[in-house]
Design an enzyme around this catalytic site. Structure first.
Site, PDB file in Angstrom:
ATOM      1  N   HIS B  73       0.846  -1.202   0.000  1.00 12.55           N
ATOM      2  CA  HIS B  73       0.000   0.000   0.000  1.00 12.55           C
ATOM      3  C   HIS B  73       0.879   1.249   0.000  1.00 12.55           C
ATOM      4  O   HIS B  73       0.679   2.176   0.783  1.00 12.55           O
ATOM      5  CB  HIS B  73      -0.981  -0.019   1.184  1.00 12.55           C
ATOM      6  CG  HIS B  73      -2.122  -0.973   0.963  1.00 12.55           C
ATOM      7  ND1 HIS B  73      -3.333  -0.595   0.450  1.00 12.55           N
ATOM      8  CD2 HIS B  73      -2.192  -2.317   1.132  1.00 12.55           C
ATOM      9  CE1 HIS B  73      -4.124  -1.652   0.344  1.00 12.55           C
ATOM     10  NE2 HIS B  73      -3.452  -2.715   0.739  1.00 12.55           N
ATOM     11  N   TYR B 343       3.515  -5.138   9.375  1.00 18.92           N
ATOM     12  CA  TYR B 343       3.377  -3.675   9.281  1.00 18.92           C
ATOM     13  C   TYR B 343       4.486  -2.999  10.087  1.00 18.92           C
ATOM     14  O   TYR B 343       5.067  -1.991   9.677  1.00 18.92           O
ATOM     15  CB  TYR B 343       2.034  -3.205   9.859  1.00 18.92           C
ATOM     16  CG  TYR B 343       0.796  -3.435   9.025  1.00 18.92           C
ATOM     17  CD1 TYR B 343       0.641  -4.546   8.211  1.00 18.92           C
ATOM     18  CD2 TYR B 343      -0.264  -2.528   9.077  1.00 18.92           C
ATOM     19  CE1 TYR B 343      -0.522  -4.743   7.482  1.00 18.92           C
ATOM     20  CE2 TYR B 343      -1.430  -2.722   8.355  1.00 18.92           C
ATOM     21  CZ  TYR B 343      -1.556  -3.833   7.563  1.00 18.92           C
ATOM     22  OH  TYR B 343      -2.707  -4.037   6.864  1.00 18.92           O
TER      23      TYR B 343
END
Lengths: 181, 367
Positions: B73, B343
């Protein structure tokens, strides 16, 4: 014949072994969590409050140490070794104080909420800055290795004195009562 | 204390040379055992196990390293606004954010993949990360996408699918054989893709529905745990995406349309929380829950500010789905802890890197 062998006061021995257990646990959790996908969240959720407890504990220890009478070294410990023992003790105190602060600081700089347990959380001690986070995150790893190797040196030195020189060095900090001779 | 101890206890008899060596060896073994134990915990003896670092290396293998950007992303833009809770979800969760009232929110719209300059297309999957920031210092972060279900249900499958989609250097396209082999071993992905293909893409970011996909647990004030999934459902009417790219050839047309939309007035979504029934899978993000499950409209999300990625804004926030307030807890979905770990690894790597300008620049956002 009598010797001057004495133990550290009960409060110091209790705090020593409590710290030892917590520090070994948090080092193990730290090294495991960075390599884990499945248990990462659970381990981080323990690592954070445990680090804070160690910070509190090291402050209590340092204060308690100022008010305690410490036993003399055995005669087998040379003045050079005394200096090293003292320096490594101070190094451990410093690491145990700085490492949790670096952890707290890096989470602050990353703007994570610093959750201890449930609604309990810590306030940020640094402004939001990812460059600062990156530097502190690296420092946290380096300090963890330094702490681990200082522990190994400390543990190895005590084993050497107790098993090779057999000067009952361990008895000074033994978690049980050792009668003076 | 005066004693008449025998000299032997005061002055132990000297150790023999073999005795000394044996004890030294014993000390060595003990120390090695401790060091080895830590290496074991750190995964040094299982070099093929999937770790957060190897996972992120996988993204870098497929997309290359784009300095300072998220490993997945990567292309995105910041937004901000607020959430007006109506109190409806408070019966399931004691979280502060669900009490009636307003909470400030920052967010980030994104496209998947590690290329921060990838062109927008009608079939681009859209991502929305949100951070709800109540006054009490807690945060609720969620990272959602506009697919109805997720395509995999384990971290390993995610990784294998990622590598299977790596473009062949010769053709510039993924090797269809590799993807076929992956799908052959993952019937759950085939089923999920059927559900995904049955639903048309929306024309923009502003009229898309974003889903949590993973299940969570809401904890009520009385301690009752309810399995939930949530979605943000747009006020803007759904319009299907045009099948071909607009003639303008604007590589950022989805983002540019969102900027124009927000600058013409606040964009709103309903926060819909759906409760699962016993037997509804909470550990498998590829399986939808039945349509008739009870849901509440917990309040309105309003996004009225838009900003290019910049120091200190959404660029520098890790939308870790396990940053949760009291009253929201993880489910048994294995993807959740893995997402949190990966993440974090991506965040740590990019945090210290030199930052390049994002695809959406401040001049794109200026009116």
């Amino acid at each position: 014949m009598t010797t001057d062998l004495e133990q550290f006061p009960v409060s110091m021995r209790f705090l020593h072994w409590l710290t030892a257990a917590m520090v070994l646990t948090i080092l193990g959790i730290g090294v495991a969590m960075v390599a884990s996908l499945a248990d990462y969240h659970q381990l981080v959720s323990i690592h954070r409050p445990l680090g804070f407890l160690i910070l509190v504990l090291v402050v209590i220890r340092f204060v308690n140490r100022q008010f305690s009478t410490m036993p003399a070294f055995p005669a087998t410990v040379s003045s050079g070794e005394r200096f090293i023992a003292h320096a490594s003790e101070m190094l451990l105190y410093t690491l145990l104080f700085v490492q949790p602060l670096v952890g707290w600081g890096m989470l602050s700089a990353a703007r994570y909420p610093i959750v201890l347990y449930g609604p309990l959380h810590l306030f940020p001690i640094l402004p939001h800055s990812v460059m600062l986070y990156a530097a502190l995150r690296k420092a946290h790893t380096v300090l963890a290795y330094l702490l681990f190797f200082t522990f190994i040196a400390h543990f190895g030195a005590v084993l050497f004195h107790t098993l090779i020189l057999r000067d009952r060095l361990f008895s000074r900090m033994a978690p049980y009562r050792v009668p003076a001779r | 204390m005066p004693t008449d101890a025998t000299p032997s206890t005061d002055q132990p008899a000297p150790l023999s040379v073999p005795g000394t060596l044996a004890r030294l060896a014993g000390i060595g073994v003990v120390l090695l055992f401790v060091v080895g134990g830590f290496l074991y915990l750190g995964g040094w003896f299982s070099p093929h196990e999937l770790t957060p670092a190897r996972f992120v290396n996988g993204f870098q293998k497929v997309f290359g390293i784009h300095s300072g950007f998220r490993r997945n992303h990567a292309k995105g833009m910041c937004v901000a606004g607020y959430f007006d809770s109506n109190g409806q979800a408070a019966r399931w969760s004691k979280a502060d954010v669900f009490r009636p009232g307003r909470v400030s929110v920052i967010g980030r719209f994104s496209l998947p993949g590690g290329n921060p300059y990838v062109a927008d297309t009608p079939a681009s999957v859209r991502g929305l990360g949100l951070a709800f920031r109540p006054q009490n210092g807690e945060e609720w972060r969620t990272a959602m996408i506009d697919l109805p279900v997720f395509v995999v249900n384990t971290p390993q499958a995610f990784y294998d699918q990622l590598l299977a989609s790596k473009p062949d250097p010769a053709t510039g396209k993924p090797d269809p054989e590799k993807m076929k082999a992956f799908l052959a071993g993952h019937p759950e992905t085939v089923r999920a893709l059927t559900i995904i293909k049955a639903q048309p893409f929306s024309s923009g970011f502003e009229n898309a529905t974003y889903n949590s996909l993973n299940a969570f647990r809401f904890i009520s004030a009385s301690g009752t745990s309810t399995p939930v999934r949530w979605s943000v459902v747009p006020f803007d009417p759904f319009k299907p995406a045009e099948p071909s790219q607009p003639a303008t050839q604007d590589r950022n047309y989805l983002f540019d349309a969102l900027i124009a939309r927000i600058q013409s007035g606040p964009v709103r979504w309903h926060l819909i929380v759906t409760a699962g029934q016993p037997g509804d899978p909470t550990d498998d993000a590829t399986i939808p829950w039945p349509e008739d499950r009870e849901h509440v409209d917990a309040g309105t999300l309003t996004l009225d500010q838009v900003e290019a990625e910049a120091p200190g804004n959404c660029r520098d926030v890790n939308f870790d789905p396990l940053v949760l307030p009291v009253g929201i807890a993880p489910s048994d979905d294995p993807l959740l802890s893995a997402r949190s770990a990966v993440y974090s690894q991506s965040f740590t790597r990019r945090a210290g890197e030199k930052k390049e300008p994002s695809a959406i620049t401040p001049s794109d956002v200026r009116k």
